[in-house]
Write an enzyme that holds these catalytic residues in place. Structure first.
Site, PDB file in Angstrom:
ATOM      1  N   LYS A  37      15.152 -22.633   5.351  1.00 18.56           N
ATOM      2  CA  LYS A  37      16.484 -22.513   4.767  1.00 18.56           C
ATOM      3  C   LYS A  37      17.370 -21.896   5.830  1.00 18.56           C
ATOM      4  O   LYS A  37      16.885 -21.502   6.895  1.00 18.56           O
ATOM      5  CB  LYS A  37      16.452 -21.630   3.516  1.00 18.56           C
ATOM      6  CG  LYS A  37      15.717 -20.287   3.750  1.00 18.56           C
ATOM      7  CD  LYS A  37      15.654 -19.428   2.498  1.00 18.56           C
ATOM      8  CE  LYS A  37      14.667 -19.929   1.486  1.00 18.56           C
ATOM      9  NZ  LYS A  37      15.203 -20.128   0.160  1.00 18.56           N
ATOM     10  N   ARG A  38      18.689 -21.821   5.561  1.00 18.24           N
ATOM     11  CA  ARG A  38      19.547 -21.166   6.534  1.00 18.24           C
ATOM     12  C   ARG A  38      19.024 -19.757   6.842  1.00 18.24           C
ATOM     13  O   ARG A  38      18.459 -19.085   5.979  1.00 18.24           O
ATOM     14  CB  ARG A  38      20.990 -21.090   5.988  1.00 18.24           C
ATOM     15  CG  ARG A  38      21.689 -22.427   5.979  1.00 18.24           C
ATOM     16  CD  ARG A  38      21.750 -23.051   7.359  1.00 18.24           C
ATOM     17  NE  ARG A  38      22.639 -22.280   8.213  1.00 18.24           N
ATOM     18  CZ  ARG A  38      23.907 -22.592   8.432  1.00 18.24           C
ATOM     19  NH1 ARG A  38      24.439 -23.659   7.885  1.00 18.24           N
ATOM     20  NH2 ARG A  38      24.646 -21.847   9.218  1.00 18.24           N
ATOM     21  N   LYS A  77      18.729 -13.746   2.767  1.00 16.84           N
ATOM     22  CA  LYS A  77      17.545 -14.554   2.440  1.00 16.84           C
ATOM     23  C   LYS A  77      16.253 -13.882   2.932  1.00 16.84           C
ATOM     24  O   LYS A  77      15.161 -14.257   2.568  1.00 16.84           O
ATOM     25  CB  LYS A  77      17.682 -15.954   3.024  1.00 16.84           C
ATOM     26  CG  LYS A  77      18.794 -16.796   2.359  1.00 16.84           C
ATOM     27  CD  LYS A  77      18.893 -18.160   3.013  1.00 16.84           C
ATOM     28  CE  LYS A  77      20.006 -19.041   2.469  1.00 16.84           C
ATOM     29  NZ  LYS A  77      19.647 -19.768   1.226  1.00 16.84           N
ATOM     30  N   LYS A  93      12.539 -27.879  -4.993  1.00 16.34           N
ATOM     31  CA  LYS A  93      11.856 -28.966  -4.271  1.00 16.34           C
ATOM     32  C   LYS A  93      10.387 -28.627  -4.040  1.00 16.34           C
ATOM     33  O   LYS A  93       9.507 -29.475  -4.192  1.00 16.34           O
ATOM     34  CB  LYS A  93      12.528 -29.198  -2.909  1.00 16.34           C
ATOM     35  CG  LYS A  93      13.990 -29.595  -2.979  1.00 16.34           C
ATOM     36  CD  LYS A  93      14.627 -29.506  -1.574  1.00 16.34           C
ATOM     37  CE  LYS A  93      16.138 -29.564  -1.657  1.00 16.34           C
ATOM     38  NZ  LYS A  93      16.789 -29.134  -0.397  1.00 16.34           N
ATOM     39  N   THR A  99      18.015 -24.264  -4.141  1.00 20.72           N
ATOM     40  CA  THR A  99      17.480 -25.553  -4.588  1.00 20.72           C
ATOM     41  C   THR A  99      16.190 -25.864  -3.841  1.00 20.72           C
ATOM     42  O   THR A  99      15.384 -26.651  -4.313  1.00 20.72           O
ATOM     43  CB  THR A  99      18.493 -26.697  -4.364  1.00 20.72           C
ATOM     44  OG1 THR A  99      18.994 -26.603  -3.027  1.00 20.72           O
ATOM     45  CG2 THR A  99      19.633 -26.617  -5.356  1.00 20.72           C
ATOM     46  N   HIS A 109      29.994 -20.985  -5.927  1.00 20.82           N
ATOM     47  CA  HIS A 109      28.663 -21.020  -5.319  1.00 20.82           C
ATOM     48  C   HIS A 109      28.214 -19.722  -4.698  1.00 20.82           C
ATOM     49  O   HIS A 109      27.182 -19.706  -4.029  1.00 20.82           O
ATOM     50  CB  HIS A 109      28.615 -22.086  -4.216  1.00 20.82           C
ATOM     51  CG  HIS A 109      28.431 -23.477  -4.731  1.00 20.82           C
ATOM     52  ND1 HIS A 109      27.198 -24.009  -4.992  1.00 20.82           N
ATOM     53  CD2 HIS A 109      29.320 -24.442  -5.028  1.00 20.82           C
ATOM     54  CE1 HIS A 109      27.328 -25.252  -5.421  1.00 20.82           C
ATOM     55  NE2 HIS A 109      28.612 -25.539  -5.457  1.00 20.82           N
TER      56      HIS A 109
END
Ligand SMILES: *Cc1c(COP(=O)(O)O)cnc(C)c1O
Length: 826
Positions: free
Chosen positions: A560-561, A566, A672, A668, A370
């Site tokens: 998100k985290r 990110k 969504k 992911t 992952h």
């Protein structure tokens, strides 16, 4: 007198869940006899408990039928081992799966209750950090829906993911004791328990056949006790089981201490043992080197394998049959100890030879990787393994010896290659768990096309050369049942009304919506639904942030985290630039925006927590500046979790997927949002690349350097200063952060962030800033034309069928597991 045990009961004395009167009766009975309260004075939480326990019986019955069918047909089973399952709430999911939501809603209404409010009484099962755990939950749903004989294994953490509040702009963590009020869904199996051992040492000898045998002696023991959760699939025809392990001490008291009157010492062992399932580690992208973490991993792996083998040997004699009847999927490297544990069980408990055990083991496991981030690749000090799992270290050494001999034969004379591929890092004296997982599995998969490519090229190039067939791709997916049907009922209803219900189990059917993208009436209905979702999100924002936002503004969401890769920082810099533009000339900004952030930072991740604080400080400044009026609002929604996602995602216009190319394995969240009719602004990273392929270049905002360009820039020596010097707008933004514009009471608060950007800027924020700004300008322009925007949003919905977890599960089943769906249950 002989007792005849009947197993053919018709279990029909239960409730007909299509009959509102029967449900009402069942609920009242459950309230009085099960929960023990008077319905006249029961709270919403009591009604939740009454409904859940009513359903639990029904789910058990379904689970039993599935299980009987699996034993009956002796199908190959899939075991999904995951240290995390981020399932969220279950009540509405079960009702939708069973097709009884409206009947139950009506029954509750007649009892003076509202289903939505009752459902909110349930606490989120937050047994995961983020994407990896949520993936496991989506996969269970897809396996159950399509009748794959799946079975999940994990840990029943007493404390799941911490809950987050924001105080003075900063993240504060609180323990999440989701079990405080009990968990009405779980079934405790006191009779399903296994000993798990730690420590001690090994004694080896030769058996009659001359094979070396070892015994693991003098170890400490903990008991793993099973708790089951019944997963329903859509349609309710099948189910699957999620078994979570809880640690129990072998002894409650050490009587010798107790007799001396030392109560604390007497229960110390108990506390230490039971710590194993106490808390989920709240870090998702850095290795946790703690001994407790290693013990958690082994605890859950050992209990799961003992259980899997016990089930196998109940009906089979010959262990050689294991790979034909069992496949074990390792969700990331965390359960990699399953490989030596399987060897240990087969050799030490079932007397197999090394060679026989190794053939079976290698054919039984598959491993999903992952991450590409080096800091997340798990390694353990040899000395730690030796102290805690001496038998396993021995087995790992032997696996390594055999493996390196093979490599030596294939690549004679390449000593450097041997060192690189070894399961042991000889320089640091650590065991490389990812290498162990690769060597011990028949297939290794990445989770998006780019990720798999980079895995093969950058992380495992030697292994890819040595095992050319082993590496495959399975792009992640999400379940449309939770992320559209459950979370966005009006949009789901519009889709079903337009193209029928086939999309619920075959998401490619959404393609039938393409022809409506240009239909003004359909566009209007889509926009009305979006406005409703925004109103709902705005209510949540008002409640949690105390900020009123306009539903006429563009909802721009990054949830998100919180992690540097990110790049929430890139987003907040864009927000600051927008703020500056409004201050310069309010007429220059044509599209009002609400920029929404959410996400948790690992408690020890200093920079991520600073970024949260910066976002909140910027929000405070902008939201209180009268010059900004309604043109811009910034909010940080605290405590992002599955239930929060269910409310925010349907409301989104613009989905921020802006990681540095080559860092996000798949994502992911991106899927969504697109499914709910948001347009994506994103880099060519993870699954964004495949989303672009599906929705078309014109219907997504792509910006920034590619993964290849990122590595070239780094190879040439990246110099953030030159980017800073060349861009006035960016320079102003960074100077404001650095000089305390948003933290006047503490001007140096964000100096470390600015220094890091101008120092190494590891994630190339500066290099992508201009291209991001340009893409945001295109977003503003498009949003002024609601027809064109709606058209593109509808095309996004119509074209994201590929990203269903159903597609992912069918691919795993066919290419990796070799299993087929069960025949329909009668
Ligand atoms: C989907 C999901 C994630 C993963 O989001 P990414 O944007 O892919 O990182 C994390 N947390 C929750 C609660 C989710 O539902």
């Amino acid at each position: 007198m002989d007792t005849v045990i009947r197993t053919d009961f018709e279990l029909d004395e239960g409730i007909d869940f299509t009959d509102v009167e029967q449900i009402k009766h069942g609920l009242v009975t459950s309230m009085v006899r099960g929960v023990g309260f008077d319905p006249a004075s029961a709270t919403e939480h009591d009604w939740f408990l009454a409904l859940a326990s009513l359903l639990r019986g029904h789910l058990s019955e379904k689970g039993m039928m599935t299980s009987r069918a699996q034993y009956g047909s002796d199908t190959k089973r899939v075991y999904y081992l995951s240290l995390e399952f981020l399932t969220g709430r279950r009540l509405v999911k079960h009702l939708l799966d069973l097709g009884i939501e409206s009947a139950v809603r009506a029954a509750l209404r007649e009892l003076g209750q509202d289903l939505d409010r009752v459902a909110e009484q349930e606490s989120d099962a937050a047994l995961g950090n983020g994407g990896l755990g949520r993936l496991a939950a989506c996969f269970l749903d897809s396996m159950a829906t399509h009748g794959y004989p799946g079975y999940g294994y994990g840990i029943r953490y007493e404390f799941g993911m911490f809950s987050q509040t924001i105080e003075n702009g900063q993240q504060v963590e609180h323990p999440e004791s989701w079990l405080r009020n009990g968990n009405p869904w779980e079934i405790v199996r006191h009779n399903v328990s296994y000993p798990v051992r730690f420590g001690g040492h090994i004694v080896c000898f030769r058996d009659e056949g001359g094979e070396e045998r070892c015994r693991w002696v003098d170890a400490n023991e903990v008991i793993a006790e099973a708790y089951d959760l019944k997963e329903t699939g859509y349609g309710g025809a099948y189910g699957c089981n999620l078994r979570l392990w809880s640690a129990r001490a072998t002894q409650d008291f050490d009587l010798s201490y107790f007799n001396e009157g030392n109560y604390i010492e007497a229960v110390k062992d108990k506390t230490t043992s039971e710590n194993l399932s106490k808390v989920l580690y709240p870090m998702d992208t850095t290795l946790m080197g703690q001994e407790l973490r290693l013990k958690q991993e082994y605890f859950f792996v050992s209990a799961s394998l003992q259980d899997i083998l016990a089930r196998f040997f109940k009906v089979h004699k010959d262990p050689k049959q294991i790979p034909a009847k069992i496949v074990i999927q390792l969700n990331d490297t965390h359960p990699a100890l399953a490989v030596p544990e399987m060897m240990r069980l087969l050799m030490d408990n079932h007397a197999l030879s090394w060679d026989a055990a190794w053939d079976i083991t290698r054919d039984t496991f598959a491993y999903t990787n992952h991450t590409l981030l080096p800091e997340a690749l798990e390694t353990w000090p040899v000395a730690m393994l030796e102290a805690i799992l001496p038998r396993h270290l021995e087995i790992i050494y032997k696996i390594n010896y055999g493996f390196l001999q093979q490599v030596r034969r294939a690549f004679p004379g390449d000593v450097a290659m041997l060192r690189r591929m070894s399961l042991i890092d000889e320089d640091t004296h650590r065991v490389r768990m990812a290498h162990l997982a690769v060597v011990g599995s028949r297939r290794v998969n990445g989770v998006a096309a780019l990720h798999t490519k980079l895995l093969r090229e950058r992380v495992f190039p030697d292994f890819d050369a040595f095992f050319p067939e082993k590496f495959v791709n399975v792009t992640n997916g999400i379940t449309q049942r939770r992320w559209l049907l459950q979370s966005n009922p009006p949009l789901a209803a519009l889709v079903s009304e337009t193209i029928g219900e086939g999309w619920l189990t075959d998401l490619d059917r959404l393609r039938d919506l393409e022809k409506l993208a240009d239909d003004p009436a359909f566009q209007d209905r889509f926009l009305t639904i979006k406005a409703g979702a925004k109103a709902r999100a705005a209510a949540l924002i008002a409640e949690r942030c105390g900020v009123v936002v306009s539903t006429a503004s563009l909802f721009d969401i990054q949830i998100k985290r919180i992690h540097e890769y990110k790049r929430q920082l890139l987003n907040i810099m864009q927000v600051i630039a927008r703020y500056n533009a409004i201050r310069r000339d309010p007429k220059a900004v044509m599209t009002p925006r609400t920029v929404i952030f959410g996400g948790k930072a690992a408690p020890g991740y200093y920079v991520a927590k600073k970024i949260i604080r910066l976002i909140n400080d910027v929000a405070e400044t902008i939201n209180h500046d009268p010059a900004v009026r309604d043109l811009l609002k910034v909010v940080f929604v605290p405590n992002y979790n599955v239930s929060t996602a269910e409310i925010l995602i349907p409301s989104c216009d613009l989905s921020e997927q802006i990681s540095t190319a080559g860092t996000e394995a798949s994502g992911t969240g991106n899927m969504k949002f697109a499914l709910n009719g948001a347009l994506t602004i994103g880099t060519l990273d993870g699954a964004n690349i495949e989303i672009r392929e599906e929705v078309g270049d014109d219907n997504i905002f792509i910006f920034g350097h590619t993964a290849q360009e990122v590595s070239q820039i780094k190879a040439q020596g990246y110099d953030p200063w030159s980017w800073y010097a060349a861009d006035d707008e960016m320079r102003t933004v960074i100077d404001m952060i650095r000089d305390g514009f948003f933290s006047t009471e503490e001007p140096d608060r964000y100096r470390p962030i600015a220094d890091a950007l101008l120092g190494s800027d590891t994630y190339l924020v500066l290099a992508d800033f201009r291209s991001y700004m340009d893409a945001q300008k295109a977003v503003d322009g498009l949003y002024t034309n609601q027809r064109v925007w709606a058209r593109q949003a509808i095309l996004n919905i119509a074209r994201v069928g590929k990203f269903s977890s159903d597609r992912a599960i069918h691919t795993y089943a066919k290419d990796i597991w070799g299993v087929r769906p069960m025949d329909a249950l009668s």
